[in-house]
Design a protein around this motif. Structure first.
Motif, PDB file in Angstrom:
ATOM      1  N   PHE A 176      56.833  35.023  51.276  1.00 40.98           N
ATOM      2  CA  PHE A 176      56.065  35.432  50.099  1.00 40.98           C
ATOM      3  C   PHE A 176      54.690  35.956  50.515  1.00 40.98           C
ATOM      4  O   PHE A 176      54.000  35.351  51.328  1.00 40.98           O
ATOM      5  CB  PHE A 176      55.897  34.245  49.148  1.00 40.98           C
ATOM      6  N   ASP A 177      54.288  37.078  49.927  1.00 39.67           N
ATOM      7  CA  ASP A 177      53.019  37.712  50.264  1.00 39.67           C
ATOM      8  C   ASP A 177      51.828  36.882  49.781  1.00 39.67           C
ATOM      9  O   ASP A 177      51.742  36.521  48.602  1.00 39.67           O
ATOM     10  CB  ASP A 177      52.956  39.101  49.627  1.00 39.67           C
ATOM     11  N   ARG A 178      50.889  36.582  50.682  1.00 42.52           N
ATOM     12  CA  ARG A 178      49.761  35.717  50.359  1.00 42.52           C
ATOM     13  C   ARG A 178      48.885  36.326  49.276  1.00 42.52           C
ATOM     14  O   ARG A 178      48.479  35.640  48.328  1.00 42.52           O
ATOM     15  CB  ARG A 178      48.928  35.454  51.619  1.00 42.52           C
ATOM     16  N   GLN A 179      48.554  37.614  49.391  1.00 38.83           N
ATOM     17  CA  GLN A 179      47.704  38.261  48.390  1.00 38.83           C
ATOM     18  C   GLN A 179      48.354  38.218  47.007  1.00 38.83           C
ATOM     19  O   GLN A 179      47.687  37.976  45.992  1.00 38.83           O
ATOM     20  CB  GLN A 179      47.425  39.711  48.789  1.00 38.83           C
ATOM     21  N   ARG A 180      49.653  38.454  46.986  1.00 32.30           N
ATOM     22  CA  ARG A 180      50.351  38.437  45.705  1.00 32.30           C
ATOM     23  C   ARG A 180      50.303  37.048  45.071  1.00 32.30           C
ATOM     24  O   ARG A 180      50.102  36.902  43.868  1.00 32.30           O
ATOM     25  CB  ARG A 180      51.806  38.875  45.891  1.00 32.30           C
ATOM     26  N   PHE A 181      50.499  36.015  45.884  1.00 27.55           N
ATOM     27  CA  PHE A 181      50.468  34.642  45.379  1.00 27.55           C
ATOM     28  C   PHE A 181      49.124  34.345  44.733  1.00 27.55           C
ATOM     29  O   PHE A 181      49.058  33.851  43.599  1.00 27.55           O
ATOM     30  CB  PHE A 181      50.744  33.664  46.518  1.00 27.55           C
ATOM     31  N   TRP A 182      48.035  34.636  45.442  1.00 29.16           N
ATOM     32  CA  TRP A 182      46.725  34.305  44.900  1.00 29.16           C
ATOM     33  C   TRP A 182      46.357  35.189  43.718  1.00 29.16           C
ATOM     34  O   TRP A 182      45.588  34.771  42.844  1.00 29.16           O
ATOM     35  CB  TRP A 182      45.680  34.369  46.002  1.00 29.16           C
ATOM     36  N   SER A 183      46.924  36.393  43.650  1.00 27.59           N
ATOM     37  CA  SER A 183      46.720  37.221  42.470  1.00 27.59           C
ATOM     38  C   SER A 183      47.358  36.587  41.243  1.00 27.59           C
ATOM     39  O   SER A 183      46.808  36.647  40.132  1.00 27.59           O
ATOM     40  CB  SER A 183      47.296  38.627  42.690  1.00 27.59           C
ATOM     41  N   ILE A 184      48.529  35.956  41.427  1.00 32.74           N
ATOM     42  CA  ILE A 184      49.175  35.256  40.317  1.00 32.74           C
ATOM     43  C   ILE A 184      48.322  34.074  39.873  1.00 32.74           C
ATOM     44  O   ILE A 184      48.205  33.787  38.680  1.00 32.74           O
ATOM     45  CB  ILE A 184      50.599  34.806  40.706  1.00 32.74           C
ATOM     46  N   VAL A 185      47.704  33.386  40.843  1.00 31.37           N
ATOM     47  CA  VAL A 185      46.788  32.301  40.497  1.00 31.37           C
ATOM     48  C   VAL A 185      45.637  32.843  39.645  1.00 31.37           C
ATOM     49  O   VAL A 185      45.278  32.271  38.611  1.00 31.37           O
ATOM     50  CB  VAL A 185      46.239  31.611  41.760  1.00 31.37           C
ATOM     51  N   ASP A 224      35.171  32.381  40.553  1.00 32.93           N
ATOM     52  CA  ASP A 224      34.089  32.450  41.535  1.00 32.93           C
ATOM     53  C   ASP A 224      34.198  31.308  42.547  1.00 32.93           C
ATOM     54  O   ASP A 224      34.006  31.510  43.757  1.00 32.93           O
ATOM     55  CB  ASP A 224      32.728  32.381  40.842  1.00 32.93           C
ATOM     56  N   ALA A 225      34.494  30.100  42.049  1.00 33.72           N
ATOM     57  CA  ALA A 225      34.583  28.942  42.941  1.00 33.72           C
ATOM     58  C   ALA A 225      35.736  29.092  43.923  1.00 33.72           C
ATOM     59  O   ALA A 225      35.617  28.731  45.098  1.00 33.72           O
ATOM     60  CB  ALA A 225      34.749  27.664  42.119  1.00 33.72           C
ATOM     61  N   MET A 226      36.855  29.619  43.460  1.00 33.24           N
ATOM     62  CA  MET A 226      37.994  29.822  44.360  1.00 33.24           C
ATOM     63  C   MET A 226      37.708  30.933  45.359  1.00 33.24           C
ATOM     64  O   MET A 226      38.045  30.822  46.541  1.00 33.24           O
ATOM     65  CB  MET A 226      39.254  30.125  43.549  1.00 33.24           C
ATOM     66  N   THR A 227      37.080  31.999  44.896  1.00 34.89           N
ATOM     67  CA  THR A 227      36.728  33.092  45.804  1.00 34.89           C
ATOM     68  C   THR A 227      35.767  32.603  46.886  1.00 34.89           C
ATOM     69  O   THR A 227      35.871  32.989  48.052  1.00 34.89           O
ATOM     70  CB  THR A 227      36.090  34.245  45.015  1.00 34.89           C
ATOM     71  N   ALA A 228      34.845  31.727  46.502  1.00 33.28           N
ATOM     72  CA  ALA A 228      33.842  31.224  47.451  1.00 33.28           C
ATOM     73  C   ALA A 228      34.460  30.425  48.587  1.00 33.28           C
ATOM     74  O   ALA A 228      33.883  30.349  49.673  1.00 33.28           O
ATOM     75  CB  ALA A 228      32.814  30.366  46.717  1.00 33.28           C
ATOM     76  N   VAL A 229      35.630  29.817  48.353  1.00 33.02           N
ATOM     77  CA  VAL A 229      36.280  29.062  49.431  1.00 33.02           C
ATOM     78  C   VAL A 229      37.359  29.887  50.118  1.00 33.02           C
ATOM     79  O   VAL A 229      38.143  29.359  50.907  1.00 33.02           O
ATOM     80  CB  VAL A 229      36.857  27.726  48.921  1.00 33.02           C
ATOM     81  N   GLY A 230      37.401  31.186  49.830  1.00 38.02           N
ATOM     82  CA  GLY A 230      38.204  32.086  50.636  1.00 38.02           C
ATOM     83  C   GLY A 230      39.598  32.424  50.141  1.00 38.02           C
ATOM     84  O   GLY A 230      40.392  32.980  50.903  1.00 38.02           O
ATOM     85  N   VAL A 231      39.904  32.118  48.876  1.00 39.52           N
ATOM     86  CA  VAL A 231      41.213  32.508  48.369  1.00 39.52           C
ATOM     87  C   VAL A 231      41.075  33.746  47.478  1.00 39.52           C
ATOM     88  O   VAL A 231      40.225  33.775  46.587  1.00 39.52           O
ATOM     89  CB  VAL A 231      41.925  31.365  47.622  1.00 39.52           C
ATOM     90  N   PRO A 232      41.868  34.787  47.715  1.00 39.63           N
ATOM     91  CA  PRO A 232      41.687  36.075  47.033  1.00 39.63           C
ATOM     92  C   PRO A 232      42.301  36.112  45.649  1.00 39.63           C
ATOM     93  O   PRO A 232      43.317  36.777  45.400  1.00 39.63           O
ATOM     94  CB  PRO A 232      42.372  37.057  47.984  1.00 39.63           C
ATOM     95  N   VAL A 233      41.683  35.405  44.695  1.00 43.71           N
ATOM     96  CA  VAL A 233      42.243  35.350  43.338  1.00 43.71           C
ATOM     97  C   VAL A 233      41.856  36.560  42.499  1.00 43.71           C
ATOM     98  O   VAL A 233      42.415  36.765  41.430  1.00 43.71           O
ATOM     99  CB  VAL A 233      41.786  34.064  42.614  1.00 43.71           C
ATOM    100  N   ARG A 234      40.926  37.343  42.988  1.00 39.44           N
ATOM    101  CA  ARG A 234      40.551  38.562  42.257  1.00 39.44           C
ATOM    102  C   ARG A 234      41.288  39.741  42.880  1.00 39.44           C
ATOM    103  O   ARG A 234      41.396  39.855  44.108  1.00 39.44           O
ATOM    104  CB  ARG A 234      39.053  38.806  42.341  1.00 39.44           C
ATOM    105  N   ARG A 235      41.748  40.633  42.022  1.00 38.98           N
ATOM    106  CA  ARG A 235      42.433  41.830  42.511  1.00 38.98           C
ATOM    107  C   ARG A 235      41.458  42.696  43.283  1.00 38.98           C
ATOM    108  O   ARG A 235      40.305  42.877  42.875  1.00 38.98           O
ATOM    109  CB  ARG A 235      43.008  42.645  41.350  1.00 38.98           C
ATOM    110  N   GLU A 236      41.919  43.237  44.402  1.00 35.35           N
ATOM    111  CA  GLU A 236      41.061  44.142  45.177  1.00 35.35           C
ATOM    112  C   GLU A 236      40.928  45.465  44.460  1.00 35.35           C
ATOM    113  O   GLU A 236      41.907  46.018  43.941  1.00 35.35           O
ATOM    114  CB  GLU A 236      41.655  44.373  46.574  1.00 35.35           C
ATOM    115  N   ARG A 237      39.711  45.949  44.395  1.00 32.41           N
ATOM    116  CA  ARG A 237      39.473  47.234  43.741  1.00 32.41           C
ATOM    117  C   ARG A 237      39.896  48.377  44.647  1.00 32.41           C
ATOM    118  O   ARG A 237      39.626  48.377  45.847  1.00 32.41           O
ATOM    119  CB  ARG A 237      38.005  47.374  43.369  1.00 32.41           C
TER     120      ARG A 237
END
Length: 234
Positions: free
Chosen positions: A179-188, A219-232
């Motif tokens: 499973f793709d890591r970026q895709r997983f965190w995008s679902i989160v 913001d809190a999740m992004t700060a600890v390094g998980v890519p929950v925001r979609r990349e522009r």
């Protein structure tokens, strides 16, 4: 209706978790388990499994195999399994945070999953029912609560506790279907945004407060390094 101001200390202690869960059950009266969480001390264990040993014992593989039989592609099956588990871990507790500023512990050692008769996830439960609250909560300082100093502290604590469970789910999914890591965190991220968007509509509560809290959790999740925001895309 429960009156926290006049209730006895024992009643208040019992009602901290009950009140939080009941608030979520009332969001969707036709399907009250959609957002709610159960106290495992009050539940039988039929159709329940504890998250950590369940993941180690092949639960994701079984869920994926079943979903693959019902869906058109293996990719769709994997996304369905990920989405269901992410809602159980994140969607429910974020609903409570954006609505009332309250959170139970969604950490991997505390969370249980309940399956319906069709093999899907329809509920979640916790062993430790302690609720994290903010200083202005009516239950602040009561037994059964931990009062955090501000919203930011709540978001940081919640992000770290959710990630203990989410990392384990992603690891098992990756072993099962690559499973793709970026895709997983995008679902989160979508689960967080979804709760922050729909819960205030269901509750007829402040949308601006819910949106602010949802962004704070992202913001809190992004700060600890998980890519929950979609990349522009440039």
């Amino acid at each position: 209706m429960f009156d926290a101001a006049t209730a006895s200390p024992i009643r208040r202690r019992e009602s901290v978790f009950v009140d939080a869960s009941d608030r979520l059950r009332r969001l969707y009266p036709e399907c009250p388990r959609v957002y709610a969480v159960a106290a495992m001390a009050d539940q039988g264990k039929r159709r329940w499994w504890r998250l950590q040993p369940g993941l180690d014992g092949g639960r994701i593989e079984k869920m994926y195999a079943r979903a693959s039989e019902e869906m058109l592609s293996n990719d769709a099956a994997a996304v369905a399994v990920a989405t269901s588990l992410i809602h159980a871990i994140v969607g429910r507790v974020v609903a409570s945070v954006v609505l009332d500023g309250r959170a139970w512990d969604p950490g991997i050692e505390n969370l249980w999953i309940h399956m319906d008769s069709d093999g899907g996830i329809d509920w979640a439960g916790v062993d430790d029912t302690t609720i994290r609250v903010l200083p202005d909560d009516v239950f602040a300082g009561d037994p059964g609560t931990v009062t955090l100093p501000c919203e930011e502290a709540l978001f940081v604590w919640l992000a770290h506790r959710c990630i203990t469970s989410l990392d384990a789910v992603l690891e098992r999914l990756d072993e099962c279907v690559d499973f793709d890591r970026q895709r997983f965190w995008s679902i989160v991220g979508e689960a967080i945004v979804g709760a922050a968007t729909y819960v205030p509509i269901l509750a007829n509560s402040a949308e601006s407060r819910a949106a602010r809290r949802g962004q704070g959790i992202l913001d809190a999740m992004t700060a600890v390094g998980v890519p929950v925001r979609r990349e522009r895309v440039a």
